[in-house]
Motif scaffolding. Structure first.
Motif, short mmCIF file in Angstrom:
data_model
loop_
_atom_site.label_atom_id
_atom_site.label_comp_id
_atom_site.label_asym_id
_atom_site.label_seq_id
_atom_site.Cartn_x
_atom_site.Cartn_y
_atom_site.Cartn_z
N HIS A 105 29.57 56.20 31.84
CA HIS A 105 30.88 56.03 31.22
C HIS A 105 31.16 57.01 30.10
O HIS A 105 32.18 56.92 29.45
N LYS A 128 33.67 51.58 53.27
CA LYS A 128 34.95 51.93 52.64
C LYS A 128 35.57 53.15 53.29
O LYS A 128 36.78 53.23 53.44
N ASP A 179 39.13 43.98 42.32
CA ASP A 179 38.12 44.83 42.94
C ASP A 179 38.36 44.88 44.45
O ASP A 179 39.01 44.02 45.00
N SER A 180 37.82 45.93 45.08
CA SER A 180 38.04 46.01 46.52
C SER A 180 37.29 44.88 47.22
O SER A 180 36.23 44.43 46.77
N ASP A 216 38.19 50.90 45.33
CA ASP A 216 38.71 51.63 46.49
C ASP A 216 39.87 52.54 46.11
O ASP A 216 40.76 52.77 46.90
N ASN A 268 33.67 45.53 48.24
CA ASN A 268 32.73 45.39 47.12
C ASN A 268 32.37 43.93 46.89
O ASN A 268 31.20 43.57 46.76
N PRO A 290 41.35 50.62 32.43
CA PRO A 290 40.50 49.45 32.28
C PRO A 290 39.05 49.78 32.60
O PRO A 290 38.78 50.65 33.43
N ALA A 291 38.14 49.10 31.91
CA ALA A 291 36.72 49.36 32.14
C ALA A 291 36.31 48.89 33.53
O ALA A 291 35.53 49.53 34.21
N ALA A 292 36.84 47.77 33.94
CA ALA A 292 36.55 47.27 35.30
C ALA A 292 37.88 46.98 35.98
O ALA A 292 38.86 46.66 35.32
N PRO A 293 37.91 47.16 37.28
CA PRO A 293 39.17 46.97 37.97
C PRO A 293 39.64 45.51 37.89
O PRO A 293 38.83 44.60 37.91
N ARG A 294 40.92 45.36 37.79
CA ARG A 294 41.47 44.00 37.77
C ARG A 294 41.21 43.31 39.09
O ARG A 294 40.79 42.17 39.17
N PRO A 342 35.92 56.96 46.16
CA PRO A 342 35.00 55.85 46.40
C PRO A 342 34.06 56.09 47.58
O PRO A 342 33.11 55.36 47.77
N ALA A 343 34.36 57.10 48.40
CA ALA A 343 33.50 57.40 49.56
C ALA A 343 33.67 58.87 49.89
O ALA A 343 34.46 59.56 49.26
N SER A 355 29.80 52.14 50.56
CA SER A 355 30.69 53.29 50.55
C SER A 355 31.00 53.77 51.97
O SER A 355 32.08 54.28 52.23
N SER A 364 34.84 53.38 41.83
CA SER A 364 33.80 52.84 42.71
C SER A 364 34.32 51.57 43.38
O SER A 364 33.59 50.86 44.04
N ILE A 417 28.24 51.53 42.30
CA ILE A 417 29.15 50.39 42.46
C ILE A 417 28.55 49.18 41.75
O ILE A 417 29.23 48.49 40.98
N ARG A 449 26.34 49.22 39.38
CA ARG A 449 26.31 49.51 37.94
C ARG A 449 27.65 49.15 37.27
O ARG A 449 27.68 48.52 36.22
N ASP A 450 28.75 49.55 37.94
CA ASP A 450 30.06 49.33 37.33
C ASP A 450 30.44 47.86 37.26
O ASP A 450 31.41 47.50 36.61
N ARG A 451 29.72 47.02 38.00
CA ARG A 451 30.09 45.60 38.03
C ARG A 451 29.04 44.68 37.43
O ARG A 451 29.23 43.48 37.40
N ALA A 488 35.70 52.37 36.63
CA ALA A 488 35.06 51.59 37.70
C ALA A 488 35.98 51.41 38.89
O ALA A 488 35.54 51.01 39.96
N ARG A 489 37.26 51.73 38.71
CA ARG A 489 38.18 51.64 39.86
C ARG A 489 37.77 52.62 40.95
O ARG A 489 38.03 52.41 42.12
#
Lengths: 170, 456
Positions: free
Chosen positions: A125, B440, B19-20, A137, B23, B13-17, A34-35, B437, A135, B186, B188-190, A132-133
């Motif tokens: 993708h 992070k 998110d940080s 953490d 973010n 998963p396409a998107a995190p359950r 992520p970084a 980033s 991006s 970041i 884009r993914d969300r 997406a995880r």
């Protein structure tokens, strides 16, 4: 070929596990982060980044262009002032300097794109291991292996602190 | 196929359950548009339109609608040009120089400062066109092949300025974009729908692979290395627009460092003036805190002293040189018809920043906001003093003149602030206002060292 993705929360174990896998003969590895973390930089590609060559060539091209352009133009259309030379190098240094930075900076951008394989290569993708995880953490370590190695790689990933190991559709 | 201990295919998963938090907090700034925001954008748009209309009228009518009187033919437009170029310096300073010095406190502010740099350069560049009499001939400044076989005069500081400003604008945009790239991924993914399409295109397929990060870090390092001398050169070149002439008050060797220090001073002040309300409105207190404010206030104090020193040296040299026109110019600056500008400049840039000697005031947000705004005002007046008082009182007292800005110049001047503010308002809704980033990187480092001591 199946691809396994280990999910991590810190960069240290990713680097350790990737090295371990490389030693075991797995070469198709990819690390997602992520970084920027210096500990991950040299794991998959220990050579210094080639971006520096781009910057250097761009900068040199800039300085040559800056002086060549100004000097040639002064002689192509001379401004006659007393007995002075047509080209005044000290003031042309400013143009030479600015073009060094301009060309060097633009070349660095192109270098980033070419060396980082952007925007070509795996776009968004389409890359099956990407999530997406990464991006978020979390870190990912993707390993492409043959079917009979799936078990071994899973065990290795788990042993190195991966909090999850996922199998991506082969 | 057997996968004993791995979860089933397509489990990713396409998107995190979850998110940080970084973010969520920072991307939240981009969500939703409040009536207050719309009102601000509308005011800015109105003011920019008024300035645009005034400019069109000026192109039709001529520069005579400005307050130009012999011998003052550089007025508010050039003053405002120099002001905006100065504002543009903080972004590159924070991004490049503080990056090279590994000053981690820059992370919270570098993105917005870089954005301000880009917007300020764009604002400044317009004034080069606004202040010329025949805008349709302004491309004459570029060295292009033409029928007359003429080339531009590379001995002229105005020509140097063209190259310096163009380079600065280009490199600032490159720097801004390169820093933004991981954060665009970041977003884009969300994002969903049309937004997702736009961010997908802008992020260029960034995935954060080891190879990408490695070349990214390298590029940022190289761009910083290139931008550091660039930032020093740009305002030096702007200062030579003045210092290369023989006008009393301009012809001084101290001009380059004096202008660079002033530019950094005003740029930092502008970052504070803008970021204090943004932080408050969008609840970014966790990311931009006392630590950052204190460092910025210290920077202001330091640069205020450099600027103050330059003011003092200018007076000293005028006296010490024994050159009468030089002495007269400086005497008239303080006690002549433009005394108001001079004393505004001195009090805003040298006296008020001394409040930052006190730790309590360095972290007291209202004080920071007021003083940074005063510094912005003071720095605009500094350029006014340098340009107008020097031109107005040249060698021959018989041709001295008084310059007063007219409504046209003030409308365009106000429009420049609105233009800058409008771009910044739009930026807040389209791009992450803090470099996610980079934040992070710090957070994950902390986590790694808190949790996995044995691993390192």
């Amino acid at each position: 070929m199946p691809e396994l993705v280990g999910i991590y929360t810190t960069p240290g174990p990713v680097a350790d596990c990737a090295r371990h896998l490389q030693a075991r003969g797995f070469t198709e590895l990819e690390i997602y982060a992520p970084a920027a973390f210096p500990e991950l930089d040299d794991v998959l590609d220990p050579k210094p980044s080639r971006v520096r060559l781009w910057t250097l060539i761009g900068g040199l091209l800039g300085v040559v262009t800056g002086y060549a352009m100004t000097i040639w133009m002064s002689y192509d259309w001379p401004v006659v002032i007393g007995g002075k030379p047509f080209a005044s190098i000290p003031t042309y240094t400013i143009i030479g300097f600015e073009l060094t930075i301009l060309f060097g900076g633009l070349a660095t951008l192109f270098g980033l794109l070419v060396v980082g394989r952007l925007p070509y290569g795996r776009f968004g993708h389409e890359d099956r291991a990407y999530s997406a995880r990464f991006s978020g953490d979390e870190f990912g370590l993707a390993v492409v292996c043959s079917e009979r190695d799936v078990e071994e790689v899973t065990a290795l990933l788990r042993a190195s602190d991966a909090k999850e190991v996922n199998l991506v559709a082969p | 196929m057997s996968a004993p201990s791995a979860t089933a295919p397509s489990a990713l998963p396409a998107a995190p359950r979850r998110d940080s938090k970084i973010n969520r907090d920072i991307l939240a700034v981009m969500d939703g548009i409040s009536p207050g925001y719309l009102l601000l954008v509308a005011i800015c748009l109105l003011s920019v339109t008024a300035a645009g209309a005034t400019w069109i009228y000026q192109v039709y009518e001529g520069l005579g609608i400005g307050g130009y009187t012999h011998p003052t033919f550089w007025g508010v437009y050039i003053v405002t040009f120099v002001f905006w170029v100065g504002i543009a310096h903080a972004g590159t300073l924070i991004s490049a120089i503080l990056y090279l010095f590994r000053a981690k406190w820059r992370n919270a502010i570098n993105r917005s400062a870089e954005a301000m740099t880009v917007f300020a350069v764009l604002t400044a560049a317009q004034f080069l066109g606004i202040h010329v009499g025949r805008i349709w001939k302004s491309y004459f400044i570029l060295p292009y092949p033409n029928q007359r076989g003429l080339w531009v005069n590379f001995r002229s500081p105005l020509e140097w300025d063209t190259f310096a400003i163009t380079t600065y604008a280009t490199i600032s945009i490159v720097f801004f974009f390169v820093g933004l790239l991981p954060d665009l991924a970041i977003a884009r993914d969300r994002a969903r729908g049309l937004k997702k399409l736009i961010y997908t295109a802008l992020a260029l397929g960034w995935q954060g692979t080891a190879r990408q990060w490695k070349s990214h870090s390298r590029s940022v390092l190289h761009l910083s290395g290139l931008a550091t001398p660039l930032v020093l050169s740009v305002h030096s070149v702007v200062s030579w627009d003045f210092a290369m002439s023989i006008v009393p008050g301009w012809h001084a060797t101290i001009f380059a460092p004096y202008f660079v220090a002033g530019a950094i001073f005003s740029g930092f002040a502008m970052v504070l003036t803008v970021m204090i309300p943004v932080r408050r409105i969008y609840g970014l207190e966790e990311y931009i805190n006392d630590y950052h404010f204190e460092n910025m206030a210290r920077f202001l104090l330091l640069t205020s002293w450099i600027v103050g020193y330059a003011y003092a040296i200018e007076y000293f040299i005028a006296w010490y040189s024994g050159v009468e026109p030089e002495q007269t110019t400086f005497w008239l600056r303080a006690f002549g018809p433009y005394w108001f500008s001079t004393w505004t400049m001195i009090s805003c840039n040298v006296i008020f920043p001394q409040l930052f000697w006190f730790r309590r005031l360095r972290t007291h947000i209202p004080t920071l906001f007021v003083v940074s705004t005063l510094i912005n005002i003071g720095m605009w007046f500094e350029r006014y003093v340098i340009i107008i008082t020097s031109l107005g009182n040249e060698y021959d007292p018989a041709v001295w003149g008084i310059y007063t800005p007219t409504w046209a110049e003030l409308t365009i001047f106000a429009g420049s602030f609105s233009f800058f503010a409008m771009l910044f308002l739009l930026f807040m809704k389209f791009f992450p206002v803090i470099a996610i980033s980079e934040m992070k990187e710090l957070a994950i480092h902390e986590r790694a060292h808190g949790a996995g001591q044995g691993g390192h």
